[in-house]
Design a protein around this motif. Structure first.
Motif, PDB file in Angstrom:
ATOM      1  N   SER A  10       0.785  -0.992   0.028  1.00  0.00           N
ATOM      2  CA  SER A  10      -0.032   0.117   0.152  1.00  0.00           C
ATOM      3  C   SER A  10       0.933   1.153   0.001  1.00  0.00           C
ATOM      4  O   SER A  10       1.991   1.126   0.134  1.00  0.00           O
ATOM      5  CB  SER A  10      -0.869   0.190   1.276  1.00  0.00           C
ATOM      6  OG  SER A  10      -1.743   1.221   1.176  1.00  0.00           O
ATOM      7  N   THR A 226      -1.150   4.965 -12.457  1.00  0.00           N
ATOM      8  CA  THR A 226      -1.428   4.163 -13.380  1.00  0.00           C
ATOM      9  C   THR A 226      -0.459   3.910 -14.602  1.00  0.00           C
ATOM     10  O   THR A 226       0.663   4.287 -14.364  1.00  0.00           O
ATOM     11  CB  THR A 226      -2.881   4.672 -14.083  1.00  0.00           C
ATOM     12  OG1 THR A 226      -2.282   5.845 -14.902  1.00  0.00           O
ATOM     13  CG2 THR A 226      -3.823   5.289 -13.156  1.00  0.00           C
ATOM     14  N   SER A 335      -4.186  -2.714  -2.543  1.00  0.00           N
ATOM     15  CA  SER A 335      -3.566  -3.068  -3.671  1.00  0.00           C
ATOM     16  C   SER A 335      -3.552  -4.647  -3.775  1.00  0.00           C
ATOM     17  O   SER A 335      -3.989  -5.359  -2.947  1.00  0.00           O
ATOM     18  CB  SER A 335      -2.171  -2.693  -3.741  1.00  0.00           C
ATOM     19  OG  SER A 335      -1.355  -3.422  -2.728  1.00  0.00           O
ATOM     20  N   MET A 339      -0.104  -3.860  -7.330  1.00  0.00           N
ATOM     21  CA  MET A 339      -0.654  -2.818  -7.980  1.00  0.00           C
ATOM     22  C   MET A 339      -1.942  -2.177  -7.636  1.00  0.00           C
ATOM     23  O   MET A 339      -2.767  -2.874  -6.857  1.00  0.00           O
ATOM     24  CB  MET A 339      -1.139  -3.363  -9.408  1.00  0.00           C
ATOM     25  CG  MET A 339      -0.181  -4.290 -10.145  1.00  0.00           C
ATOM     26  SD  MET A 339      -0.574  -5.256 -11.483  1.00  0.00           S
ATOM     27  CE  MET A 339      -0.984  -6.832 -10.504  1.00  0.00           C
ATOM     28  N   PRO A 340      -1.868  -0.993  -7.226  1.00  0.00           N
ATOM     29  CA  PRO A 340      -2.885  -0.354  -6.413  1.00  0.00           C
ATOM     30  C   PRO A 340      -4.194  -0.162  -7.279  1.00  0.00           C
ATOM     31  O   PRO A 340      -4.307  -0.497  -8.447  1.00  0.00           O
ATOM     32  CB  PRO A 340      -2.331   1.174  -6.519  1.00  0.00           C
ATOM     33  CG  PRO A 340      -1.291   1.186  -7.414  1.00  0.00           C
ATOM     34  CD  PRO A 340      -0.706  -0.160  -7.438  1.00  0.00           C
ATOM     35  N   ALA A 341      -5.366   0.053  -6.663  1.00  0.00           N
ATOM     36  CA  ALA A 341      -6.567  -0.191  -7.405  1.00  0.00           C
ATOM     37  C   ALA A 341      -6.977   0.673  -8.436  1.00  0.00           C
ATOM     38  O   ALA A 341      -7.358   0.307  -9.574  1.00  0.00           O
ATOM     39  CB  ALA A 341      -7.767   0.069  -6.243  1.00  0.00           C
ATOM     40  N   TYR A 343      -4.532   1.627 -10.523  1.00  0.00           N
ATOM     41  CA  TYR A 343      -3.723   0.845 -11.668  1.00  0.00           C
ATOM     42  C   TYR A 343      -4.451  -0.231 -12.302  1.00  0.00           C
ATOM     43  O   TYR A 343      -4.702  -0.183 -13.535  1.00  0.00           O
ATOM     44  CB  TYR A 343      -2.290   0.412 -11.124  1.00  0.00           C
ATOM     45  CG  TYR A 343      -1.308  -0.060 -12.076  1.00  0.00           C
ATOM     46  CD1 TYR A 343      -0.119   0.559 -12.431  1.00  0.00           C
ATOM     47  CD2 TYR A 343      -1.429  -1.452 -12.301  1.00  0.00           C
ATOM     48  CE1 TYR A 343       0.551   0.367 -13.553  1.00  0.00           C
ATOM     49  CE2 TYR A 343      -0.417  -1.636 -13.372  1.00  0.00           C
ATOM     50  CZ  TYR A 343       0.460  -1.058 -14.075  1.00  0.00           C
ATOM     51  OH  TYR A 343       1.529  -1.310 -14.840  1.00  0.00           O
TER      52      TYR A 343
END
Length: 438
Positions: A10, A226, A335, A339-341, A343
């Motif tokens: 995170s 992103t 994440s 990968m974060p949400a 992205y």
């Protein structure tokens, strides 16, 4: 596409004027102790408010802790080092666990709360790169350049042929992870091979350190990160830099994207319609979650005594299901596999093959048939989407892997740890194709 380079748990940043309750090093060590003890509730209590929302206690309990357990017992814990990033102190702790070596990265705010938590790849071993025979140093020169301006600028290198008149140029766009300008993977320097090989054949090459390498700490505090920020924006800026070079024909600037860079290439071209064409190397057409699932199952299948129900495999399967849920219209918290949400939400909206089909520019699509990361199924996807296009060329190589290096039999990760180079036929094919586009 290399998908396990770093596991981002995170990221968040919060600023405070309070004196730190504990030193950053002590707080980071406490984080490590709670991770190793499987104490999800205790670890969650150390987070600042943004981190608590981004990485809930149940996610720690169900996803993070099983992953840490799967890596095994600690064999060695190194001395922490601290870097200042504004009001945040970033602490790195080298770890050697039974099944994996890595760096724990903990961001601590001035109040002593945890504002970011990452697992990063261990410091790479020394690379014994050797110049390939197709590189002719007397045929080119190289100079430093900068891509972009202000807070996100990155350094790069421009490799220029010794030639009369203006030459075509390419921008090399990296695969996933915090890549350097050479796209160093194990003992390979894929982009250095390409840069020197193409420049020896009359093509100028611009390559650069990836934003996620140069600005890793600051990007950790970007919740809306992103593919645009990771890859697209700098590639477009690099193409503009290349066009301004006195040796380069501004109407003959191309993108050469490898792995994630090839996947992103159609989006880069949409953002920069001045490009003369695209070269896609081992670029996927299938969704990322399908590649992750396939890669993981393959690696388990070839591992000695590989456990098909290992904790790591179970966690990967759960992560893949989360990503499939998002693609089906659901949501994810925090994440998933680094990968974060934001992205992931951006990726599910992107169809590279459909984007490429809409482009009015020539393309060269190359694929190693031994590649287990991006496979011939993806190559078939490009062929299907671009069928009938006379300005698109396809070629696959029976003996090449994901790095376009020669081998026999099933491709295995150990191949990347042995010194080698991009196959000469790949350099020749790219150079000929670009030189023919006038």
């Amino acid at each position: 596409m290399r998908v396990f380079v770093s596991l981002l748990l995170s990221s968040a940043a919060v600023f405070s004027v309070q004196a730190p309750a504990v030193s950053p090093e002590a707080r980071a060590r406490e984080v490590l102790d709670r991770l190793l003890a499987g104490d999800a509730a205790g670890l969650h209590a150390l987070f600042d408010d943004k981190m608590k929302k981004a990485l809930p206690a149940d996610v720690l309990e169900k996803q993070v802790m099983p992953q840490v357990r799967a890596w095994g017992e600690p064999k060695n814990i190194g001395e922490p080092r601290v870097e200042a990033a504004g009001e945040i102190s970033v602490v790195w702790i080298p770890l050697q666990l039974t099944a994996r070596s890595l760096n724990l990265q903990v961001s601590v705010n001035r109040a002593g709360a945890v504002a970011g938590l990452f697992f990063r790849a261990a410091d790479p071993p020394k690379v014994n790169w050797q110049r390939p025979p197709y590189s002719k140093p007397e045929a080119f020169t190289e100079r430093e350049v900068w891509i972009g301006e202000g807070e996100w600028k990155v350094p790069g290198a421009l490799t220029v042929p010794q030639a009369k008149g203006k030459v075509p140029g390419v921008v090399l766009v990296h695969g996933s992870g915090p890549q350097d300008r050479d796209e160093t993977v194990g003992q390979f320097k894929v982009f250095r091979d390409l840069a020197e090989g193409l420049a020896s054949r009359g093509v100028a090459v611009l390559r650069y350190d990836k934003r996620t390498k140069v600005h890793a700490v600051r990007l950790a505090a970007e919740p809306k990160f992103t593919l645009h920020e990771e890859t697209v924006e700098d590639a477009v800026l690099a193409a503009a830099v290349l066009r301004r070079q006195p040796e380069v024909d501004p109407k003959r600037v191309f993108i050469v994207g490898h792995s994630l860079g090839g996947f992103a290439a159609p989006r880069i071209a949409k953002a920069d319609p001045q490009l003369a064409g695209l070269v896609l190397l081992a670029a996927n057409t299938r969704p990322l979650e399908e590649l992750i699932a396939e890669q993981t199952e393959y690696l388990v299948s070839i591992a000695p005594g590989g456990a098909k129900d290992s904790p790591q495999l179970q966690e990967t399967r759960r992560a893949v299901e989360q990503m499939r849920k998002l693609r089906a219209g659901g949501t994810v918290e925090g994440s998933v596999m680094g990968m974060p949400a934001a992205y992931l939400t951006d990726l599910v909206k992107y169809d590279p093959a459909a984007e490429a089909k809409a482009l009015k520019m020539p393309m060269l699509i190359l694929q190693g048939e031994r590649d287990y990361q991006v496979t011939m199924e993806d190559f078939a996807g490009w062929k299907k989407a671009l069928a009938g296009r006379k300005d698109v060329t396809f070629k696959s190589y029976p003996d090449l892997n994901h790095l376009f290096a020669t081998g026999k039999g099933k491709s295995r990760p150990v191949e990347y740890t042995r010194p080698g180079n991009v196959a000469p036929e790949v350099v020749d094919d790219i150079a000929r194709w670009i030189q023919a586009r006038r």
